[in-house]
Design a protein around this motif. Structure first.
Motif, PDB file in Angstrom:
ATOM      1  N   SER A  96     106.768 -28.803  28.642  1.00 30.76           N
ATOM      2  CA  SER A  96     108.059 -28.283  28.182  1.00 30.76           C
ATOM      3  C   SER A  96     108.997 -29.420  27.783  1.00 30.76           C
ATOM      4  N   VAL A  97     108.930 -30.530  28.521  1.00 33.96           N
ATOM      5  CA  VAL A  97     109.732 -31.708  28.180  1.00 33.96           C
ATOM      6  C   VAL A  97     109.269 -32.286  26.843  1.00 33.96           C
ATOM      7  N   VAL A  98     107.954 -32.363  26.661  1.00 38.49           N
ATOM      8  CA  VAL A  98     107.402 -32.891  25.409  1.00 38.49           C
ATOM      9  C   VAL A  98     107.819 -32.037  24.222  1.00 38.49           C
ATOM     10  N   ASN A  99     107.674 -30.723  24.359  1.00 42.66           N
ATOM     11  CA  ASN A  99     108.000 -29.827  23.252  1.00 42.66           C
ATOM     12  C   ASN A  99     109.483 -29.841  22.903  1.00 42.66           C
ATOM     13  N   LYS A 100     110.327 -30.010  23.896  1.00 41.99           N
ATOM     14  CA  LYS A 100     111.765 -29.981  23.671  1.00 41.99           C
ATOM     15  C   LYS A 100     112.312 -31.321  23.202  1.00 41.99           C
TER      16      LYS A 100
ATOM     17  N   ALA B 280      96.554 -34.431  30.475  1.00 43.38           N
ATOM     18  CA  ALA B 280      95.896 -34.112  29.211  1.00 43.38           C
ATOM     19  C   ALA B 280      96.711 -33.153  28.354  1.00 43.38           C
ATOM     20  N   LEU B 281      97.350 -32.159  28.964  1.00 49.48           N
ATOM     21  CA  LEU B 281      98.143 -31.198  28.207  1.00 49.48           C
ATOM     22  C   LEU B 281      99.371 -31.855  27.583  1.00 49.48           C
ATOM     23  N   GLU B 282     100.041 -32.693  28.366  1.00 49.19           N
ATOM     24  CA  GLU B 282     101.239 -33.384  27.850  1.00 49.19           C
ATOM     25  C   GLU B 282     100.886 -34.335  26.719  1.00 49.19           C
ATOM     26  N   ALA B 283      99.811 -35.111  26.921  1.00 48.63           N
ATOM     27  CA  ALA B 283      99.391 -36.070  25.898  1.00 48.63           C
ATOM     28  C   ALA B 283      98.967 -35.354  24.621  1.00 48.63           C
ATOM     29  N   GLY B 284      98.264 -34.241  24.783  1.00 48.45           N
ATOM     30  CA  GLY B 284      97.839 -33.472  23.631  1.00 48.45           C
ATOM     31  C   GLY B 284      99.008 -32.863  22.880  1.00 48.45           C
TER      32      GLY B 284
ATOM     33  N   TRP C  16     109.127 -39.935  21.006  1.00 48.40           N
ATOM     34  CA  TRP C  16     108.501 -40.784  19.996  1.00 48.40           C
ATOM     35  C   TRP C  16     109.402 -41.956  19.622  1.00 48.40           C
ATOM     36  N   ALA C  17     110.721 -41.737  19.639  1.00 49.78           N
ATOM     37  CA  ALA C  17     111.643 -42.835  19.323  1.00 49.78           C
ATOM     38  C   ALA C  17     111.497 -43.969  20.328  1.00 49.78           C
TER      39      ALA C  17
END
Length: 236
Positions: free
Chosen positions: A60-64, A104-108, A70-71
């Motif tokens: 959820s953190v990655v998606n938001k 794995a889910l977060e990295a993906g 990435w910055a």
């Protein structure tokens, strides 16, 4: 009030004097003021030679916060400039992060790579040193410099009971190994051992006796020569 005020002189001194700064991905949920303070802390750490590590924390953190993450990660490539641990080198030119931890889910979710190994390689090329991607009972992938190493999991005799805190425990073990001069594979073994201890109990905090036992057994797991498997770099 300016975001910079979050970093008091004492905090700035601590960042500069530390060997490692660990930034939890969940902190990006705390608003723009905290995010700007975190970014400044990471820049101070980088300028001071402090190793910057970041966890992705949750999909959820990655998606938001994909753009902000990435910055922090993205930057140009570069050669190796010195060693910051057992076989781990830091690039001269990169983003703000030296080591990233994710499951794995977060990295993906962040890289778009379906395979954990490929996701680890994709993340690693945007760090100063390496990426560590855990994949449950399959073990963990430690990647850097275009190569990867698969480290098997470690199972306590009574098996998993509560997986809460598994990722943080892995990161803690891996960083303990790094600071003690372990090889890349040794870092993975240390992370797996600490994580296994945490998930074999209720709650994410280690009991004192378990922590003492880990301090005795981890050196036996950490110190072995590591040879990374050659692999082609992954481009995003």
């Amino acid at each position: 009030e300016e975001p910079e005020s979050l970093l008091t002189p004492r905090v700035v001194h601590s960042v500069r004097a530390s060997r490692v700064l660990l930034v939890e991905g969940y902190l990006w949920e705390c608003g723009e003021r905290v995010q700007e303070g975190l970014t400044r802390a990471m820049r101070i750490a980088q300028e001071s030679g402090t190793l910057v590590c970041m966890t992705l924390s949750d999909t959820s953190v990655v998606n938001k916060h994909r753009e902000a993450l990435w910055a922090c990660l993205k930057g140009s490539g570069g050669g190796l400039d010195g060693s910051v641990g057992g076989g781990v080198g830091r690039k001269e030119a990169s983003g703000l992060v030296d080591i990233v931890f994710a499951n794995a889910l977060e990295a993906g979710a962040l890289t778009g790579e379906a395979e954990p190994r490929e996701a680890a390689l994709a993340l690693a090329q945007h760090t100063g040193c390496m990426a560590c991607v855990t994949d449950g009972h399959h073990g963990s992938h430690l990647a850097g410099m275009g190569s990867s190493q698969l480290v098997p999991p470690y199972w306590m005799p009574k098996g998993p009971l509560d997986t809460c805190g598994a990722g943080d425990a892995y990161a803690a073990g891996a960083l303990y190994g790094l600071l003690r001069g372990a090889s890349i594979r040794g870092m993975g073994y240390a992370g797996a051992r600490v994580s296994s201890t945490v998930i074999s109990q209720r709650g994410a905090r280690l009991k004192m006796e378990d922590a003492q036992k880990l301090s005795e057994v981890l050196p036996m797991l950490m110190f072995e020569k590591t040879k990374l498997v050659k692999n082609q770099r992954v481009s995003l």
